[in-house]
Design a protein around this motif. Structure first.
Motif, mmCIF file in Angstrom:
data_model
loop_
_atom_site.group_PDB
_atom_site.id
_atom_site.type_symbol
_atom_site.label_atom_id
_atom_site.label_comp_id
_atom_site.label_asym_id
_atom_site.label_seq_id
_atom_site.Cartn_x
_atom_site.Cartn_y
_atom_site.Cartn_z
ATOM 1 N N THR A 63 0.666 -1.185 -0.025
ATOM 2 C CA THR A 63 0.159 0.016 -0.106
ATOM 3 C C THR A 63 0.918 1.205 0.044
ATOM 4 O O THR A 63 0.403 1.989 -0.726
ATOM 5 C CB THR A 63 -0.862 -0.072 1.246
ATOM 6 N N ASN A 109 0.529 3.893 -2.894
ATOM 7 C CA ASN A 109 0.180 5.736 -2.742
ATOM 8 C C ASN A 109 1.346 6.421 -3.170
ATOM 9 O O ASN A 109 1.228 7.484 -3.636
ATOM 10 C CB ASN A 109 -0.008 5.461 -1.177
ATOM 11 N N ARG A 118 0.870 6.454 -6.932
ATOM 12 C CA ARG A 118 -0.358 7.279 -7.071
ATOM 13 C C ARG A 118 -0.024 8.597 -7.009
ATOM 14 O O ARG A 118 -1.097 9.647 -7.084
ATOM 15 C CB ARG A 118 -1.389 6.782 -6.749
ATOM 16 N N ASP A 150 -0.530 9.777 -3.769
ATOM 17 C CA ASP A 150 -1.475 10.051 -2.815
ATOM 18 C C ASP A 150 -0.797 10.280 -1.472
ATOM 19 O O ASP A 150 -0.894 9.462 -0.669
ATOM 20 C CB ASP A 150 -2.317 8.732 -2.718
ATOM 21 N N ARG A 177 -3.135 9.659 1.570
ATOM 22 C CA ARG A 177 -3.357 8.248 2.168
ATOM 23 C C ARG A 177 -2.188 7.792 2.768
ATOM 24 O O ARG A 177 -1.929 6.974 3.580
ATOM 25 C CB ARG A 177 -3.860 7.608 0.870
ATOM 26 N N LEU A 178 -0.892 8.241 2.084
ATOM 27 C CA LEU A 178 0.398 7.606 2.521
ATOM 28 C C LEU A 178 0.477 8.251 4.209
ATOM 29 O O LEU A 178 0.878 7.307 4.679
ATOM 30 C CB LEU A 178 1.335 8.510 1.724
ATOM 31 N N CYS A 186 -1.733 5.496 5.912
ATOM 32 C CA CYS A 186 -1.961 4.178 5.769
ATOM 33 C C CYS A 186 -1.088 3.126 6.499
ATOM 34 O O CYS A 186 -1.318 1.976 6.569
ATOM 35 C CB CYS A 186 -1.741 3.718 4.116
ATOM 36 N N ARG A 228 -2.241 -3.664 -7.834
ATOM 37 C CA ARG A 228 -1.375 -4.137 -6.774
ATOM 38 C C ARG A 228 -0.510 -5.397 -6.945
ATOM 39 O O ARG A 228 0.462 -5.445 -6.168
ATOM 40 C CB ARG A 228 -2.561 -4.476 -5.497
ATOM 41 N N CYS A 260 -3.822 16.676 -4.480
ATOM 42 C CA CYS A 260 -3.009 15.390 -4.130
ATOM 43 C C CYS A 260 -3.947 13.958 -4.135
ATOM 44 O O CYS A 260 -5.130 14.073 -3.973
ATOM 45 C CB CYS A 260 -2.344 15.384 -2.774
ATOM 46 N N GLY A 261 -3.499 13.043 -4.763
ATOM 47 C CA GLY A 261 -4.258 11.630 -4.742
ATOM 48 C C GLY A 261 -4.933 11.555 -6.104
ATOM 49 O O GLY A 261 -5.735 10.711 -6.554
#
Lengths: 360, 114
Positions: free
Chosen positions: A186, A190, A193, A195, A198-199, A202, A253, A355-356
Protein backbone atom coordinates in the motif's frame (compact mmCIF):
# COMPACT_ATOMS: atom_id res chain seq x y z
CA UNK A 1 21.88 -20.13 5.05
CA UNK A 2 24.04 -22.99 6.30
CA UNK A 3 26.27 -23.44 3.33
CA UNK A 4 29.45 -24.12 5.30
CA UNK A 5 28.90 -27.85 5.35
CA UNK A 6 28.36 -29.25 1.93
CA UNK A 7 26.38 -32.18 3.26
CA UNK A 8 22.78 -31.04 3.23
CA UNK A 9 21.35 -31.25 6.68
CA UNK A 10 18.15 -33.13 7.24
CA UNK A 11 15.92 -31.35 9.66
CA UNK A 12 16.19 -34.08 12.26
CA UNK A 13 19.81 -33.41 13.10
CA UNK A 14 19.14 -30.67 15.67
CA UNK A 15 16.65 -29.84 18.33
CA UNK A 16 14.39 -26.85 18.67
CA UNK A 17 16.33 -23.85 19.99
CA UNK A 18 13.61 -22.86 22.39
CA UNK A 19 12.47 -26.04 24.04
CA UNK A 20 15.42 -28.30 23.22
CA UNK A 21 13.05 -31.20 23.12
CA UNK A 22 11.41 -31.46 19.76
CA UNK A 23 12.44 -31.61 16.15
CA UNK A 24 12.56 -28.15 14.51
CA UNK A 25 10.04 -27.42 11.80
CA UNK A 26 10.98 -23.95 10.65
CA UNK A 27 13.12 -20.91 11.30
CA UNK A 28 11.87 -18.29 13.72
CA UNK A 29 11.29 -15.17 11.65
CA UNK A 30 12.98 -12.53 13.77
CA UNK A 31 16.00 -14.45 14.97
CA UNK A 32 16.31 -17.21 12.37
CA UNK A 33 16.51 -19.79 15.16
CA UNK A 34 15.18 -23.22 14.38
CA UNK A 35 12.03 -23.99 16.31
CA UNK A 36 9.52 -26.76 16.54
CA UNK A 37 5.81 -26.53 15.82
CA UNK A 38 4.59 -26.05 19.36
CA UNK A 39 7.16 -23.37 20.10
CA UNK A 40 6.19 -21.71 16.81
CA UNK A 41 2.56 -21.56 17.92
CA UNK A 42 3.57 -20.04 21.23
CA UNK A 43 5.94 -17.52 19.71
CA UNK A 44 3.48 -16.51 17.02
CA UNK A 45 0.53 -16.12 19.38
CA UNK A 46 2.62 -14.33 21.97
CA UNK A 47 3.91 -11.84 19.40
CA UNK A 48 0.39 -10.99 18.31
CA UNK A 49 -0.64 -10.63 21.93
CA UNK A 50 2.25 -8.19 22.52
CA UNK A 51 1.26 -6.15 19.47
CA UNK A 52 -2.34 -5.98 20.70
CA UNK A 53 -1.40 -5.01 24.23
CA UNK A 54 1.55 -2.77 23.32
CA UNK A 55 -0.53 -0.73 20.89
CA UNK A 56 -3.62 -0.61 23.11
CA UNK A 57 -5.74 -1.93 20.30
CA UNK A 58 -8.74 -2.90 22.40
CA UNK A 59 -10.55 -2.11 25.63
CA UNK A 60 -12.41 -4.63 27.72
CA UNK A 61 -16.08 -4.87 26.88
CA UNK A 62 -15.68 -3.73 23.28
CA UNK A 63 -17.58 -5.38 20.45
CA UNK A 64 -15.13 -6.21 17.67
CA UNK A 65 -15.85 -7.42 14.14
CA UNK A 66 -13.24 -9.53 12.38
CA UNK A 67 -13.18 -8.92 8.64
CA UNK A 68 -13.35 -12.48 7.38
CA UNK A 69 -12.98 -13.48 3.76
CA UNK A 70 -12.30 -17.15 4.33
CA UNK A 71 -8.70 -16.70 3.23
CA UNK A 72 -5.68 -17.64 5.26
CA UNK A 73 -5.06 -14.24 6.89
CA UNK A 74 -8.57 -13.75 8.14
CA UNK A 75 -8.93 -17.37 9.25
CA UNK A 76 -5.72 -17.19 11.24
CA UNK A 77 -6.85 -13.82 12.60
CA UNK A 78 -10.20 -15.22 13.72
CA UNK A 79 -8.57 -18.25 15.29
CA UNK A 80 -5.85 -16.30 17.10
CA UNK A 81 -8.17 -13.50 18.23
CA UNK A 82 -10.65 -15.89 19.80
CA UNK A 83 -7.80 -17.89 21.34
CA UNK A 84 -6.08 -14.82 22.83
CA UNK A 85 -9.39 -13.33 23.91
CA UNK A 86 -9.96 -16.46 25.93
CA UNK A 87 -6.43 -16.98 27.17
CA UNK A 88 -5.68 -13.41 28.22
CA UNK A 89 -9.21 -12.30 29.08
CA UNK A 90 -9.44 -9.34 26.73
CA UNK A 91 -13.17 -9.30 27.52
CA UNK A 92 -14.13 -8.73 23.88
CA UNK A 93 -17.33 -9.66 22.07
CA UNK A 94 -16.09 -11.03 18.77
CA UNK A 95 -18.00 -11.27 15.49
CA UNK A 96 -17.18 -12.38 11.98
CA UNK A 97 -18.02 -9.93 9.21
CA UNK A 98 -17.90 -11.02 5.63
CA UNK A 99 -18.46 -9.20 2.35
CA UNK A 100 -20.17 -10.86 -0.58
CA UNK A 101 -19.07 -9.02 -3.70
CA UNK A 102 -21.01 -11.35 -5.94
CA UNK A 103 -18.14 -13.09 -7.70
CA UNK A 104 -19.20 -16.53 -8.82
CA UNK A 105 -16.65 -19.26 -8.54
CA UNK A 106 -14.66 -17.35 -5.94
CA UNK A 107 -16.63 -15.53 -3.30
CA UNK A 108 -19.44 -18.05 -3.11
CA UNK A 109 -16.88 -20.74 -2.29
CA UNK A 110 -14.97 -18.70 0.24
CA UNK A 111 -18.19 -17.72 1.98
CA UNK A 112 -18.86 -21.41 2.59
CA UNK A 113 -15.54 -21.46 4.40
CA UNK A 114 -16.53 -18.51 6.59
CA UNK A 115 -19.81 -20.20 7.44
CA UNK A 116 -17.79 -23.18 8.63
CA UNK A 117 -15.52 -20.85 10.60
CA UNK A 118 -18.62 -19.49 12.34
CA UNK A 119 -19.31 -22.95 13.64
CA UNK A 120 -15.70 -23.95 14.26
CA UNK A 121 -14.79 -20.85 16.28
CA UNK A 122 -18.22 -20.11 17.71
CA UNK A 123 -18.28 -16.52 16.42
CA UNK A 124 -21.55 -15.04 15.08
CA UNK A 125 -21.32 -14.20 11.39
CA UNK A 126 -22.81 -11.31 9.41
CA UNK A 127 -22.57 -11.21 5.63
CA UNK A 128 -23.12 -7.97 3.70
CA UNK A 129 -23.53 -8.07 -0.05
CA UNK A 130 -22.88 -5.58 -2.81
CA UNK A 131 -26.18 -6.58 -4.37
CA UNK A 132 -28.09 -5.48 -1.29
CA UNK A 133 -26.05 -2.37 -0.64
CA UNK A 134 -25.48 -1.07 -4.14
CA UNK A 135 -27.70 -3.06 -6.44
CA UNK A 136 -24.73 -4.44 -8.37
CA UNK A 137 -22.62 -7.59 -8.05
CA UNK A 138 -18.98 -7.55 -9.14
CA UNK A 139 -19.82 -9.93 -11.94
CA UNK A 140 -22.34 -7.41 -13.26
CA UNK A 141 -19.90 -4.56 -12.85
CA UNK A 142 -17.18 -6.41 -14.74
CA UNK A 143 -19.60 -7.05 -17.61
CA UNK A 144 -20.04 -3.30 -17.93
CA UNK A 145 -16.59 -1.99 -17.09
CA UNK A 146 -14.33 -4.78 -18.29
CA UNK A 147 -11.28 -6.09 -16.54
CA UNK A 148 -9.13 -3.02 -16.27
CA UNK A 149 -10.52 -0.93 -13.43
CA UNK A 150 -12.77 -3.41 -11.72
CA UNK A 151 -10.57 -3.63 -8.63
CA UNK A 152 -11.04 0.09 -8.06
CA UNK A 153 -14.79 -0.47 -7.78
CA UNK A 154 -14.41 -3.48 -5.56
CA UNK A 155 -11.99 -1.81 -3.16
CA UNK A 156 -14.11 1.30 -2.74
CA UNK A 157 -17.34 -0.63 -2.33
CA UNK A 158 -15.83 -3.10 0.06
CA UNK A 159 -14.60 -0.39 2.41
CA UNK A 160 -18.08 1.03 2.74
CA UNK A 161 -19.63 -2.40 2.91
CA UNK A 162 -17.45 -3.29 5.90
CA UNK A 163 -18.42 -0.06 7.64
CA UNK A 164 -22.10 -0.67 7.05
CA UNK A 165 -21.80 -4.23 8.29
CA UNK A 166 -19.94 -3.02 11.35
CA UNK A 167 -22.63 -0.44 12.02
CA UNK A 168 -25.31 -3.13 11.74
CA UNK A 169 -23.46 -5.26 14.29
CA UNK A 170 -23.03 -2.19 16.49
CA UNK A 171 -19.36 -2.92 16.95
CA UNK A 172 -16.78 -0.52 18.30
CA UNK A 173 -13.91 -1.67 16.08
CA UNK A 174 -13.05 -3.65 13.00
CA UNK A 175 -9.97 -5.87 12.73
CA UNK A 176 -8.53 -7.08 9.47
CA UNK A 177 -5.81 -9.57 8.65
CA UNK A 178 -3.54 -7.20 6.73
CA UNK A 179 0.09 -8.06 7.37
CA UNK A 180 3.38 -6.26 6.84
CA UNK A 181 3.58 -7.22 3.17
CA UNK A 182 0.14 -5.77 2.48
CA UNK A 183 0.97 -2.49 4.19
CA UNK A 184 4.30 -2.22 2.34
CA UNK A 185 2.44 -2.75 -0.94
CA UNK A 186 0.00 0.00 0.00
CA UNK A 187 2.86 2.39 0.78
CA UNK A 188 4.34 1.73 -2.65
CA UNK A 189 0.99 2.11 -4.37
CA UNK A 190 0.33 5.43 -2.66
CA UNK A 191 3.75 6.69 -3.69
CA UNK A 192 3.12 5.61 -7.27
CA UNK A 193 -0.24 7.37 -7.25
CA UNK A 194 1.12 10.47 -5.56
CA UNK A 195 -1.51 10.05 -2.87
CA UNK A 196 0.12 11.93 -0.05
CA UNK A 197 -2.99 12.05 2.09
CA UNK A 198 -3.40 8.28 2.11
CA UNK A 199 0.33 7.73 2.52
CA UNK A 200 0.30 9.60 5.79
CA UNK A 201 -2.52 7.41 7.09
CA UNK A 202 -1.89 3.98 5.68
CA UNK A 203 0.93 2.90 7.96
CA UNK A 204 -0.93 3.34 11.24
CA UNK A 205 -1.87 0.18 13.03
CA UNK A 206 -5.24 1.75 13.80
CA UNK A 207 -6.86 3.85 11.12
CA UNK A 208 -10.09 5.73 10.82
CA UNK A 209 -10.35 6.78 14.41
CA UNK A 210 -12.02 9.98 13.28
CA UNK A 211 -14.41 8.08 11.06
CA UNK A 212 -17.36 5.78 11.58
CA UNK A 213 -15.52 2.67 12.75
CA UNK A 214 -11.81 2.48 13.65
CA UNK A 215 -9.96 -0.42 12.07
CA UNK A 216 -6.84 -2.13 13.29
CA UNK A 217 -4.37 -4.59 11.85
CA UNK A 218 -2.84 -6.83 14.51
CA UNK A 219 -0.67 -8.54 11.88
CA UNK A 220 1.04 -5.30 10.90
CA UNK A 221 4.41 -6.61 12.02
CA UNK A 222 4.02 -10.12 10.65
CA UNK A 223 6.28 -10.71 7.68
CA UNK A 224 4.72 -12.89 5.09
CA UNK A 225 8.10 -13.88 3.74
CA UNK A 226 8.56 -16.31 6.52
CA UNK A 227 5.09 -17.30 5.61
CA UNK A 228 3.93 -17.31 9.15
CA UNK A 229 0.24 -17.16 8.51
CA UNK A 230 0.40 -19.95 5.97
CA UNK A 231 2.63 -22.11 8.10
CA UNK A 232 0.46 -21.54 11.15
CA UNK A 233 -2.69 -22.34 9.22
CA UNK A 234 -1.12 -25.43 7.68
CA UNK A 235 0.23 -26.91 10.89
CA UNK A 236 -2.92 -26.15 12.83
CA UNK A 237 -4.96 -27.57 9.97
CA UNK A 238 -7.15 -24.49 9.89
CA UNK A 239 -9.93 -24.47 7.35
CA UNK A 240 -9.34 -21.76 4.77
CA UNK A 241 -9.99 -21.02 1.15
CA UNK A 242 -7.04 -20.37 -1.01
CA UNK A 243 -7.74 -19.36 -4.56
CA UNK A 244 -7.04 -16.00 -6.11
CA UNK A 245 -9.95 -13.74 -7.00
CA UNK A 246 -10.69 -14.49 -10.62
CA UNK A 247 -10.52 -10.81 -11.49
CA UNK A 248 -7.32 -10.00 -9.68
CA UNK A 249 -4.64 -10.73 -12.30
CA UNK A 250 -5.19 -7.23 -13.64
CA UNK A 251 -5.00 -5.45 -10.33
CA UNK A 252 -2.20 -2.94 -10.12
CA UNK A 253 -1.42 -4.16 -6.63
CA UNK A 254 -0.12 -7.35 -8.24
CA UNK A 255 2.88 -5.47 -9.60
CA UNK A 256 3.68 -3.99 -6.22
CA UNK A 257 3.33 -7.45 -4.70
CA UNK A 258 5.71 -9.05 -7.19
CA UNK A 259 8.26 -6.31 -6.57
CA UNK A 260 7.97 -6.69 -2.82
CA UNK A 261 8.37 -10.46 -3.00
CA UNK A 262 11.57 -10.07 -4.97
CA UNK A 263 12.87 -7.48 -2.53
CA UNK A 264 12.02 -9.74 0.37
CA UNK A 265 13.99 -12.56 -1.08
CA UNK A 266 17.11 -10.45 -1.17
CA UNK A 267 16.65 -8.64 2.09
CA UNK A 268 13.69 -9.66 4.31
CA UNK A 269 13.83 -6.50 6.40
CA UNK A 270 13.06 -4.45 3.30
CA UNK A 271 9.36 -4.84 4.06
CA UNK A 272 9.51 -3.33 7.49
CA UNK A 273 11.86 -0.66 6.17
CA UNK A 274 9.35 0.38 3.51
CA UNK A 275 6.70 0.73 6.18
CA UNK A 276 9.09 2.75 8.31
CA UNK A 277 9.76 5.05 5.34
CA UNK A 278 6.04 5.47 4.90
CA UNK A 279 5.70 6.36 8.57
CA UNK A 280 8.54 8.84 8.35
CA UNK A 281 7.23 10.83 5.41
CA UNK A 282 6.83 14.47 6.26
CA UNK A 283 4.42 16.47 4.14
CA UNK A 284 5.34 20.03 3.26
CA UNK A 285 2.86 22.47 4.78
CA UNK A 286 2.33 24.15 1.43
CA UNK A 287 0.86 20.98 -0.07
CA UNK A 288 -2.84 21.13 -0.64
CA UNK A 289 -4.42 18.37 1.43
CA UNK A 290 -8.02 17.25 1.09
CA UNK A 291 -10.35 18.18 3.90
CA UNK A 292 -12.63 15.65 5.41
CA UNK A 293 -16.36 16.14 5.15
CA UNK A 294 -19.36 14.04 4.34
CA UNK A 295 -20.82 12.86 1.10
CA UNK A 296 -23.84 14.91 0.01
CA UNK A 297 -25.58 11.88 -1.37
CA UNK A 298 -25.17 9.21 1.29
CA UNK A 299 -23.58 10.89 4.32
CA UNK A 300 -20.51 8.67 4.31
CA UNK A 301 -17.13 10.16 5.14
CA UNK A 302 -15.60 11.87 2.11
CA UNK A 303 -13.09 14.52 1.14
CA UNK A 304 -15.05 15.47 -1.98
CA UNK A 305 -18.65 16.53 -2.51
CA UNK A 306 -19.62 12.98 -3.22
CA UNK A 307 -17.84 9.94 -1.80
CA UNK A 308 -16.04 7.75 -4.28
CA UNK A 309 -18.59 4.98 -3.98
CA UNK A 310 -21.42 7.33 -4.94
CA UNK A 311 -19.43 8.66 -7.88
CA UNK A 312 -18.76 5.14 -9.13
CA UNK A 313 -22.35 4.04 -8.57
CA UNK A 314 -23.69 7.07 -10.37
CA UNK A 315 -21.49 6.17 -13.29
CA UNK A 316 -22.71 2.59 -13.33
CA UNK A 317 -26.36 3.54 -13.05
CA UNK A 318 -26.11 6.20 -15.71
CA UNK A 319 -24.30 3.90 -18.10
CA UNK A 320 -21.12 5.96 -17.81
CA UNK A 321 -18.88 3.40 -16.15
CA UNK A 322 -15.72 5.46 -16.60
CA UNK A 323 -17.01 8.12 -14.22
CA UNK A 324 -14.69 8.21 -11.25
CA UNK A 325 -11.92 6.38 -13.07
CA UNK A 326 -9.01 8.28 -14.55
CA UNK A 327 -8.66 11.99 -14.87
CA UNK A 328 -12.31 13.01 -14.89
CA UNK A 329 -12.60 12.32 -11.20
CA UNK A 330 -15.12 14.84 -9.98
CA UNK A 331 -18.64 15.02 -11.28
CA UNK A 332 -18.84 18.79 -11.24
CA UNK A 333 -15.26 19.61 -12.15
CA UNK A 334 -14.61 17.03 -14.82
CA UNK A 335 -14.09 19.58 -17.55
CA UNK A 336 -11.60 21.62 -15.52
CA UNK A 337 -9.54 18.55 -14.75
CA UNK A 338 -9.42 17.48 -18.34
CA UNK A 339 -8.10 20.90 -19.31
CA UNK A 340 -5.45 20.69 -16.63
CA UNK A 341 -4.42 17.23 -17.73
CA UNK A 342 -3.90 18.35 -21.30
CA UNK A 343 -1.36 20.94 -20.23
CA UNK A 344 2.10 19.51 -20.62
CA UNK A 345 3.92 21.88 -18.36
CA UNK A 346 5.78 19.32 -16.31
CA UNK A 347 6.18 20.80 -12.84
CA UNK A 348 3.38 23.25 -13.01
CA UNK A 349 0.69 20.74 -13.87
CA UNK A 350 1.83 18.24 -11.24
CA UNK A 351 1.87 20.83 -8.47
CA UNK A 352 -1.51 22.17 -9.39
CA UNK A 353 -3.10 18.76 -9.14
CA UNK A 354 -4.83 17.99 -5.93
CA UNK A 355 -3.05 15.22 -4.12
CA UNK A 356 -4.26 11.73 -4.78
CA UNK A 357 -5.44 12.53 -8.25
CA UNK A 358 -2.62 11.03 -10.27
CA UNK A 359 -4.64 8.16 -11.70
CA UNK A 360 -3.26 5.84 -14.27
CA UNK B 1 -11.06 -30.17 3.48
CA UNK B 2 -7.38 -29.65 3.58
CA UNK B 3 -6.42 -27.20 0.83
CA UNK B 4 -2.99 -28.56 0.17
CA UNK B 5 -1.26 -30.09 -2.74
CA UNK B 6 1.45 -32.47 -1.63
CA UNK B 7 4.16 -34.53 -3.17
CA UNK B 8 4.92 -37.63 -1.18
CA UNK B 9 6.99 -40.67 -1.89
CA UNK B 10 5.95 -44.26 -1.58
CA UNK B 11 8.26 -47.19 -1.47
CA UNK B 12 9.73 -48.59 -4.63
CA UNK B 13 12.51 -50.86 -5.70
CA UNK B 14 14.50 -48.85 -8.15
CA UNK B 15 13.45 -45.28 -8.62
CA UNK B 16 12.42 -43.08 -5.72
CA UNK B 17 8.79 -42.31 -5.36
CA UNK B 18 7.48 -39.20 -3.73
CA UNK B 19 4.19 -37.60 -2.92
CA UNK B 20 3.94 -34.02 -4.01
CA UNK B 21 1.24 -31.73 -2.70
CA UNK B 22 0.33 -28.30 -4.01
CA UNK B 23 -1.76 -25.78 -2.20
CA UNK B 24 -2.84 -22.23 -2.11
CA UNK B 25 -4.05 -22.38 -5.66
CA UNK B 26 -0.96 -24.10 -7.03
CA UNK B 27 -3.00 -27.23 -7.63
CA UNK B 28 -4.68 -25.37 -10.46
CA UNK B 29 -1.42 -25.56 -12.35
CA UNK B 30 -1.53 -29.35 -12.16
CA UNK B 31 -5.00 -29.98 -13.52
CA UNK B 32 -6.41 -29.27 -10.06
CA UNK B 33 -4.92 -32.43 -8.65
CA UNK B 34 -3.74 -31.87 -5.12
CA UNK B 35 -1.91 -35.03 -4.23
CA UNK B 36 0.57 -36.58 -6.61
CA UNK B 37 2.25 -39.89 -6.11
CA UNK B 38 5.43 -39.49 -8.00
CA UNK B 39 8.15 -41.75 -9.35
CA UNK B 40 11.33 -39.99 -10.23
CA UNK B 41 14.07 -41.83 -12.01
CA UNK B 42 17.50 -40.96 -10.80
CA UNK B 43 19.86 -39.84 -13.48
CA UNK B 44 22.98 -41.88 -14.08
CA UNK B 45 25.61 -41.16 -11.49
CA UNK B 46 23.27 -39.53 -9.03
CA UNK B 47 22.90 -41.25 -5.71
CA UNK B 48 20.17 -39.19 -4.24
CA UNK B 49 17.59 -36.80 -5.50
CA UNK B 50 17.86 -33.21 -4.35
CA UNK B 51 15.05 -30.68 -4.24
CA UNK B 52 16.66 -28.94 -7.17
CA UNK B 53 16.24 -32.07 -9.27
CA UNK B 54 12.72 -32.59 -8.04
CA UNK B 55 11.73 -29.06 -8.93
CA UNK B 56 13.11 -29.41 -12.42
CA UNK B 57 11.28 -32.70 -12.76
CA UNK B 58 8.03 -31.18 -11.45
CA UNK B 59 8.23 -28.29 -13.85
CA UNK B 60 8.48 -30.65 -16.78
CA UNK B 61 6.14 -33.39 -15.66
CA UNK B 62 3.64 -31.96 -13.23
CA UNK B 63 2.95 -28.34 -14.05
CA UNK B 64 0.54 -28.22 -16.95
CA UNK B 65 0.25 -24.49 -17.34
CA UNK B 66 1.84 -21.16 -16.35
CA UNK B 67 5.10 -22.55 -14.95
CA UNK B 68 6.13 -19.00 -14.04
CA UNK B 69 3.57 -19.13 -11.22
CA UNK B 70 5.47 -22.01 -9.68
CA UNK B 71 9.10 -21.44 -10.45
CA UNK B 72 11.48 -18.61 -11.16
CA UNK B 73 14.80 -19.78 -12.52
CA UNK B 74 16.04 -22.82 -10.63
CA UNK B 75 13.98 -22.37 -7.56
CA UNK B 76 10.41 -21.72 -6.59
CA UNK B 77 8.88 -18.35 -7.23
CA UNK B 78 9.15 -15.98 -4.27
CA UNK B 79 6.04 -16.49 -2.20
CA UNK B 80 5.90 -20.27 -2.53
CA UNK B 81 6.43 -22.05 0.75
CA UNK B 82 8.13 -25.44 0.61
CA UNK B 83 7.84 -28.04 3.35
CA UNK B 84 9.71 -31.35 3.30
CA UNK B 85 8.16 -33.78 5.77
CA UNK B 86 6.40 -30.87 7.43
CA UNK B 87 9.62 -28.96 7.92
CA UNK B 88 10.50 -25.74 6.16
CA UNK B 89 13.10 -26.51 3.53
CA UNK B 90 15.14 -23.57 4.80
CA UNK B 91 16.16 -25.89 7.62
CA UNK B 92 17.43 -28.62 5.37
CA UNK B 93 19.28 -26.55 2.83
CA UNK B 94 16.57 -25.40 0.41
CA UNK B 95 17.53 -26.59 -3.05
CA UNK B 96 20.26 -28.83 -1.65
CA UNK B 97 17.86 -30.80 0.50
CA UNK B 98 18.26 -34.48 -0.28
CA UNK B 99 15.14 -36.57 -0.55
CA UNK B 100 14.50 -40.09 0.57
CA UNK B 101 11.83 -42.62 -0.13
CA UNK B 102 8.42 -41.90 1.30
CA UNK B 103 9.23 -38.22 1.68
CA UNK B 104 6.36 -35.77 1.59
CA UNK B 105 6.91 -32.44 -0.13
CA UNK B 106 4.31 -29.70 0.19
CA UNK B 107 4.19 -26.54 -1.90
CA UNK B 108 1.98 -23.75 -0.64
CA UNK B 109 1.46 -20.60 -2.63
CA UNK B 110 1.21 -17.49 -0.48
CA UNK B 111 0.75 -15.08 -3.29
CA UNK B 112 -2.85 -14.10 -3.22
CA UNK B 113 -4.85 -12.08 -0.74
CA UNK B 114 -6.40 -13.60 2.30
Amino acid sequence: MEEGNTIAKRAGSRLCCLCNERKPALKRPKTLEQICRDCFYNVFEEEIHQVIVGNHLFKAGERVAIGASGGKDSTVLAYVMSELNRRHNYGLDLFLLSVDEGITGYRDDSLETVKRNEVQYGLPLKIVSYKDLYGWTMDEIVKVIGLKNNCTFCGVFRRQALDRGAAYLKVDKLVTGHNADDIAETVLLNILRGDVARLSRCTSITTGEDGPIPRCKPFKYTYENFNQNHTYAYFKKLDYFSTECIYSPNAYRGFAREFIKDLERMRPRAIVDIIKSGENFRISTSTKMPEQGTCERCGYISSQKWCKACVLLEGLNRGLPKLGIGRSRFLENSNDNRKEAKRNDGDRSIESKQCGSLDF
Amino acid sequence: MSPFFCLCSTGSDVACCYWICCSGGLELLCDSVKMHNVNVDLENGLEQLTMKDLLAWARTNLIKERPEMFMKGDTVRPGVLVLVNDCDWELSGQLDTTLQEKDVVVFISTLHGG
